[in-house]
Scaffold this motif. Structure first.
Motif, PDB file in Angstrom:
ATOM      1  N   VAL A  52       0.839  -1.206   0.000  1.00 34.36           N
ATOM      2  CA  VAL A  52       0.000   0.000   0.000  1.00 34.36           C
ATOM      3  C   VAL A  52       0.871   1.252   0.000  1.00 34.36           C
ATOM      4  N   PHE A  53       1.937   1.238   0.791  1.00 39.08           N
ATOM      5  CA  PHE A  53       2.827   2.410   0.845  1.00 39.08           C
ATOM      6  C   PHE A  53       3.466   2.671  -0.512  1.00 39.08           C
ATOM      7  N   VAL A  54       3.999   1.631  -1.143  1.00 41.99           N
ATOM      8  CA  VAL A  54       4.659   1.791  -2.443  1.00 41.99           C
ATOM      9  C   VAL A  54       3.687   2.349  -3.474  1.00 41.99           C
ATOM     10  N   SER A  55       2.449   1.896  -3.433  1.00 38.83           N
ATOM     11  CA  SER A  55       1.434   2.399  -4.361  1.00 38.83           C
ATOM     12  C   SER A  55       1.158   3.879  -4.127  1.00 38.83           C
ATOM     13  N   GLN A  56       1.038   4.264  -2.856  1.00 41.40           N
ATOM     14  CA  GLN A  56       0.803   5.669  -2.543  1.00 41.40           C
ATOM     15  C   GLN A  56       2.001   6.531  -2.937  1.00 41.40           C
ATOM     16  N   ALA A  57       3.201   6.023  -2.667  1.00 37.45           N
ATOM     17  CA  ALA A  57       4.404   6.784  -3.020  1.00 37.45           C
ATOM     18  C   ALA A  57       4.496   6.992  -4.525  1.00 37.45           C
ATOM     19  N   LYS A  58       4.146   5.962  -5.294  1.00 35.99           N
ATOM     20  CA  LYS A  58       4.192   6.094  -6.757  1.00 35.99           C
ATOM     21  C   LYS A  58       3.240   7.183  -7.239  1.00 35.99           C
ATOM     22  N   ASN A  59       2.064   7.238  -6.641  1.00 35.59           N
ATOM     23  CA  ASN A  59       1.093   8.268  -7.024  1.00 35.59           C
ATOM     24  C   ASN A  59       1.591   9.665  -6.693  1.00 35.59           C
ATOM     25  N   ARG A  60       2.456   9.772  -5.669  1.00 36.02           N
ATOM     26  CA  ARG A  60       2.924  11.088  -5.230  1.00 36.02           C
ATOM     27  C   ARG A  60       4.245  11.506  -5.863  1.00 36.02           C
ATOM     28  N   ILE A  61       4.899  10.622  -6.593  1.00 36.01           N
ATOM     29  CA  ILE A  61       6.212  10.956  -7.143  1.00 36.01           C
ATOM     30  C   ILE A  61       6.220  12.292  -7.892  1.00 36.01           C
ATOM     31  N   PRO A  62       5.203  12.629  -8.690  1.00 41.16           N
ATOM     32  CA  PRO A  62       5.228  13.938  -9.367  1.00 41.16           C
ATOM     33  C   PRO A  62       5.283  15.130  -8.418  1.00 41.16           C
ATOM     34  N   ALA A  63       4.883  14.932  -7.168  1.00 40.66           N
ATOM     35  CA  ALA A  63       4.906  16.021  -6.191  1.00 40.66           C
ATOM     36  C   ALA A  63       6.132  15.957  -5.287  1.00 40.66           C
ATOM     37  N   PHE A  64       7.019  14.963  -5.475  1.00 41.12           N
ATOM     38  CA  PHE A  64       8.221  14.855  -4.648  1.00 41.12           C
ATOM     39  C   PHE A  64       9.080  16.109  -4.823  1.00 41.12           C
ATOM     40  N   TYR A  65       9.778  16.431  -3.751  1.00 41.82           N
ATOM     41  CA  TYR A  65      10.599  17.650  -3.753  1.00 41.82           C
ATOM     42  C   TYR A  65      11.678  17.496  -2.694  1.00 41.82           C
ATOM     43  N   ASN A  66      12.840  18.061  -2.977  1.00 38.35           N
ATOM     44  CA  ASN A  66      13.896  18.141  -1.979  1.00 38.35           C
ATOM     45  C   ASN A  66      14.301  16.751  -1.504  1.00 38.35           C
ATOM     46  N   GLU A  67      14.215  16.512  -0.184  1.00 36.52           N
ATOM     47  CA  GLU A  67      14.703  15.254   0.376  1.00 36.52           C
ATOM     48  C   GLU A  67      13.740  14.086   0.179  1.00 36.52           C
ATOM     49  N   ASP A  68      12.560  14.325  -0.365  1.00 37.22           N
ATOM     50  CA  ASP A  68      11.596  13.233  -0.559  1.00 37.22           C
ATOM     51  C   ASP A  68      12.187  12.110  -1.407  1.00 37.22           C
ATOM     52  N   PHE A  69      12.947  12.473  -2.440  1.00 36.38           N
ATOM     53  CA  PHE A  69      13.505  11.469  -3.352  1.00 36.38           C
ATOM     54  C   PHE A  69      14.475  10.542  -2.626  1.00 36.38           C
ATOM     55  N   GLY A  70      15.516  11.138  -2.051  1.00 38.14           N
ATOM     56  CA  GLY A  70      16.556  10.339  -1.425  1.00 38.14           C
ATOM     57  C   GLY A  70      16.059   9.515  -0.254  1.00 38.14           C
ATOM     58  N   LEU A  71      15.287  10.138   0.633  1.00 43.11           N
ATOM     59  CA  LEU A  71      14.813   9.421   1.814  1.00 43.11           C
ATOM     60  C   LEU A  71      13.916   8.249   1.440  1.00 43.11           C
ATOM     61  N   THR A  72      13.055   8.452   0.441  1.00 44.65           N
ATOM     62  CA  THR A  72      12.113   7.392   0.068  1.00 44.65           C
ATOM     63  C   THR A  72      12.825   6.188  -0.524  1.00 44.65           C
ATOM     64  N   ILE A  73      13.667   6.400  -1.535  1.00 43.90           N
ATOM     65  CA  ILE A  73      14.282   5.231  -2.184  1.00 43.90           C
ATOM     66  C   ILE A  73      15.347   4.609  -1.291  1.00 43.90           C
ATOM     67  N   TRP A  74      16.053   5.409  -0.506  1.00 38.89           N
ATOM     68  CA  TRP A  74      17.023   4.858   0.452  1.00 38.89           C
ATOM     69  C   TRP A  74      16.320   3.961   1.463  1.00 38.89           C
ATOM     70  N   SER A  75      15.198   4.429   1.976  1.00 37.02           N
ATOM     71  CA  SER A  75      14.470   3.682   2.998  1.00 37.02           C
ATOM     72  C   SER A  75      13.906   2.382   2.443  1.00 37.02           C
ATOM     73  N   LEU A  76      13.297   2.458   1.254  1.00 35.96           N
ATOM     74  CA  LEU A  76      12.725   1.258   0.652  1.00 35.96           C
ATOM     75  C   LEU A  76      13.813   0.228   0.355  1.00 35.96           C
ATOM     76  N   ALA A  77      14.985   0.705  -0.072  1.00 34.81           N
ATOM     77  CA  ALA A  77      16.097  -0.219  -0.326  1.00 34.81           C
ATOM     78  C   ALA A  77      16.595  -0.851   0.973  1.00 34.81           C
ATOM     79  N   CYS A  78      16.708  -0.045   2.018  1.00 31.87           N
ATOM     80  CA  CYS A  78      17.154  -0.571   3.313  1.00 31.87           C
ATOM     81  C   CYS A  78      16.189  -1.621   3.849  1.00 31.87           C
ATOM     82  N   LEU A  79      14.897  -1.436   3.603  1.00 29.23           N
ATOM     83  CA  LEU A  79      13.881  -2.365   4.093  1.00 29.23           C
ATOM     84  C   LEU A  79      13.694  -3.565   3.170  1.00 29.23           C
TER      85      LEU A  79
END
Length: 407
Positions: free
Chosen positions: A228-255
């Motif tokens: 569910v989180f990955v689906s929501q994040a995908k829908n929000r990618i066009p609105a990502f800004y600043n640290e949203d990119f790095g924190l999101t993909i770093w976290s998903l990779a770590c998990l």
């Protein structure tokens, strides 16, 4: 402006109303009006009630560029101290949040007294108050007593179903920052159950804070929750800004969360449009995350934007971020970066890294620094340009090294 002309006639009640009104309108007055309001507030602090103290400081702290002078904060502490026992939990939490937002920690005895007041009244707290006080503790880097944290956890569990998106994200971020004993499974399950319901209403910043907190806590939610989180994040990618990119993909990779090519392609495209918004940390986390998924962007324009932005941010980089980016790029980049970019990387490494005792330890030092942010490989990638960077860094430190050396 009428406020400026009449400010000397304001008493505590009128001052609090003015502060609330300005905050409600989102309007920060000119500097001279700010000084006049704060000066009048100092003259009447002896007559403020506990509630009025909390409201006033919160209104001031909520404005990004309205920073009161030290004397104002000193007077605030002096006059509010005798009235701390009259604070309700929401007001005490608000005072701590305000000082943390202003990046000004009061003297220890005052801070501990406010935290004690929160603990005494915590059983009446809602999610907002609980989030504010824990966030302030994390910002102040306080070592909270075990019984205090346990009381917080019990209260958070009781009202977890009423947490808002911001309260949830900031609470989990604070739990990760404070360290110590991990939150109980019962509490994490309750908070994530609430999160799953409100993910569609959370902002991009809240989503990235939430998932990065889970990564730092090393807590992997169930696969259904992550889907569910990955689906929501995908829908929000066009609105990502600043640290949203790095924190999101770093976290998903770590998990260890799987991402499909469609998700990664959308992420890549939006990154390419918003390199300018990222810090060096965001850039390093982004390329490391892509490397963990084995995803190599092919567009030259994408890489040109990355090289240009990273090349302008060396000064703000930490040793860990430099090493993480270097290790990730050695895995991702087939063609060596430009000579000037590599030279700037060498200078940054020379300045940020602590010189090892021998050149043989340089590779291990880089891996150790990178591991603090996520890299887990036991040896550096086999990359000709990375070897060249290491050799040049060693040479500048005065070490002799042959080109055939293995790191």
């Amino acid at each position: 402006m009428q406020v400026n002309a009449r400010v000397k006639n304001f008493f505590a009640v009128q001052l609090v109303h003015v502060f609330e009104g300005l905050l409600g309108m989102g309007y920060k007055p000119r500097e001279e009006i700010c000084f006049a309001l704060l000066g009048q507030a100092r003259r009447h602090m002896h007559s403020f009630t506990a509630t009025q103290f909390a409201i006033m400081l919160r209104c001031i702290a909520a404005f990004e560029k309205w920073t009161p002078q030290r004397q104002f904060l000193y007077d605030f502490v002096t006059h509010s101290r005798p009235k701390l026992r009259a604070l309700r939990v929401a007001e005490a939490s608000s005072i701590l949040w305000s000082f943390a937002k202003l990046k000004s920690m009061p003297e220890e005895s005052y801070t501990l007294a406010v935290f004690a007041q929160v603990q005494d009244t915590m059983y009446t707290a809602d999610g907002e108050a609980l989030s504010q006080v824990l966030w302030a503790a994390a910002v102040f880097r306080l070592r909270l007593p075990t019984d205090w944290r346990q009381e917080w956890s019990n209260c958070a569990l009781k009202c977890s179903s009423a947490f808002s998106g911001p309260a949830l994200a900031h609470s989990l971020w604070a739990l990760a920052q404070l360290g110590g004993s991990p939150p109980s499974e019962e509490l994490m399950s309750a908070l994530l159950k609430r999160a799953k319901l409100i993910l569609p209403t959370m902002s991009c910043m809240e989503l990235s804070m939430l998932v990065s907190a889970l990564a730092r806590l090393q807590y992997r939610p169930p696969d259904a929750w992550l889907k569910v989180f990955v689906s929501q994040a995908k829908n929000r990618i066009p609105a990502f800004y600043n640290e949203d990119f790095g924190l999101t993909i770093w976290s998903l990779a770590c998990l260890g969360v799987p991402l499909d090519a469609t998700w990664l392609h959308a992420f890549e495209a939006e990154c390419g449009r918003k390199w300018w918004s990222m810090s060096f940390e965001g850039l390093s986390l982004t390329v490391w995350g892509l490397a963990q998924y084995g995803y190599r962007p092919e567009e030259q324009e994408w890489w040109l934007g990355f090289w240009n932005q990273s090349d302008s941010r060396w000064e703000g980089a930490t040793a860990g971020q430099l090493c993480l980016m270097t290790v990730a790029l050695a895995e991702l980049v087939k063609t060596a970066p430009s000579r000037s970019w590599q030279q700037n990387l060498v200078r940054a490494l020379q300045l940020k890294l602590k010189k090892p005792s021998t050149s043989d330890k340089l590779g291990a030092l880089m891996l150790k620094q990178a591991a603090s942010l996520g890299a887990i490989d036991k040896q550096l990638p086999d990359s000709a340009w990375l070897n060249g960077v290491l050799l040049e860094t060693a040479r500048r430190w005065g070490f002799a090294r042959t080109l055939s050396a293995r790191w």
